[in-house]
Design a protein around this motif. Sequence first.
Motif, PDB file in Angstrom:
ATOM      1  N   PRO A  46      69.729  79.232  47.430  1.00 27.94           N
ATOM      2  CA  PRO A  46      69.090  79.504  48.990  1.00 27.94           C
ATOM      3  C   PRO A  46      70.189  79.995  50.150  1.00 27.94           C
ATOM      4  O   PRO A  46      71.252  79.367  49.994  1.00 27.94           O
ATOM      5  N   LYS A  47      69.702  80.562  51.010  1.00 26.99           N
ATOM      6  CA  LYS A  47      70.408  80.856  52.208  1.00 26.99           C
ATOM      7  C   LYS A  47      69.486  80.208  53.463  1.00 26.99           C
ATOM      8  O   LYS A  47      68.715  81.095  54.079  1.00 26.99           O
ATOM      9  N   ILE A  48      69.733  79.146  53.853  1.00 26.92           N
ATOM     10  CA  ILE A  48      68.546  78.558  54.889  1.00 26.92           C
ATOM     11  C   ILE A  48      69.230  78.407  56.226  1.00 26.92           C
ATOM     12  O   ILE A  48      70.516  78.152  56.433  1.00 26.92           O
ATOM     13  N   ASN A  72      64.541  81.408  54.898  1.00 23.90           N
ATOM     14  CA  ASN A  72      65.241  81.537  53.711  1.00 23.90           C
ATOM     15  C   ASN A  72      65.479  82.919  53.241  1.00 23.90           C
ATOM     16  O   ASN A  72      64.582  83.536  52.832  1.00 23.90           O
ATOM     17  N   THR A  77      62.918  77.512  47.333  1.00 27.76           N
ATOM     18  CA  THR A  77      63.412  76.082  47.264  1.00 27.76           C
ATOM     19  C   THR A  77      62.573  74.844  47.733  1.00 27.76           C
ATOM     20  O   THR A  77      61.333  75.425  48.292  1.00 27.76           O
ATOM     21  N   VAL A 125      67.962  70.316  50.752  1.00 29.07           N
ATOM     22  CA  VAL A 125      67.479  71.490  50.145  1.00 29.07           C
ATOM     23  C   VAL A 125      67.707  71.430  48.587  1.00 29.07           C
ATOM     24  O   VAL A 125      68.856  70.995  48.103  1.00 29.07           O
TER      25      VAL A 125
END
Length: 418
Positions: A46-48, A72, A77, A125
Amino acid sequence: MKREDILVTLSLLGALHGFLTGSLFGPLFGAGIIAYIKLAHFSFSPKISFEIEGPGELEEGKQYDFLIKIRNNGSPTIIKPIVKVPFEVKVEGLKEVPIKRGGFIKLKVTPLLKGSYNIGVSLLVQDLYGLLNFETEEASMNIGVVPSVDSIKEGVKEARNVRLKESYKRALIGSETVDFYGLREYYPGDDIRRIDWKASSRIRKLIIREFLKERDSDVYIVLDETREMRKGKIDYGSSLALYLTGLLVKAGYRVGLIRYWEGGYKVIEPGKGVAHLEKIRSDLKVRRERGISSLKASLSSFSEKGRKFLRKVFPKKVGIAEALLSIKSPSYLLIITDLMSNTSLLYSLVVMLKKKHKIIIFSPNPVLFYPYEVDKEVLKMLYESYKERELMLRKFSTIVPVIDLEPYDYEEVLRGLE
């Protein structure tokens, strides 16, 4: 222990079981667990990023919605908010939410006390399998909490009750002066601090000293009828003036009335009896002024030169100044005013006249007399006015007793002066 660690431990136990028993089931079971863990790692990327949105200024005791907006750009996630707040702030809505590309989490925030606070938010996360997780960096937001109208009133009432007690002690009418009157024999119930021990030793009896009472002084009820008082407080002031007059006339005092307004005043000289009380009652008929009180007053200290200048100009027709300076003999001055008009002038007059007269100020609090609906902007204005008024009352209280009043204080005032 994390879930991943538990699964790794199980895979090792499976391998050990196969080695000891010669069975293939244990190693295959362990290999399956390791493959499952590798798959979870491979699919979890994930890129939160997130931000907090909510009002910057809140009212204590009310619940507000705060949004955590999440973006995201990676794998799906599950996210759970972690909120750090002081105990004065209550937060609800901390639940797990599945996030694919974006979404939001709604928090219910309730500030319990006024002040300035920091809300810190980070996100836990997690992967969809519940094996892997990490915590994001914390984002923060400052909030300012203003008191509610009820708490302002409660706070003013609490502070006022303390001032009432102190003011009543300082403002007792009929107290004794330092003027010596004579000696007499001690009777049970007399204050032992008044015993004259030298005289008692000479005649072998307890002798006490007596002092003159201030009962002979006139009492003037001074009623402010300026524009600000006529906006919602004049009925209260007139009723209080009448109640005080009735109480003091009944106690045997000579009571007079002074009403002042912009550029003028009227005096009813002190007198006694029912007829005089009726005369004052008939005179207390004033017209209400429409409009909202400004809730603003200015108070500045005058230099000695300024006071000399005021003494020179006071003989002119300037309402309150000429009215108070027209009282020649030492008297009690019970001034009923909201302290919103001619505040600096009144302060200078009180500083000058307290050497001659005994002065008590009864002040209807404009914040507590505000008659209209209160919204967020009005609430902020009331709070600022309350703080400014507190400073002004403290300054007046250093020179004379000041009793801060709310709309239903008649009984408390009269009980304190009886």
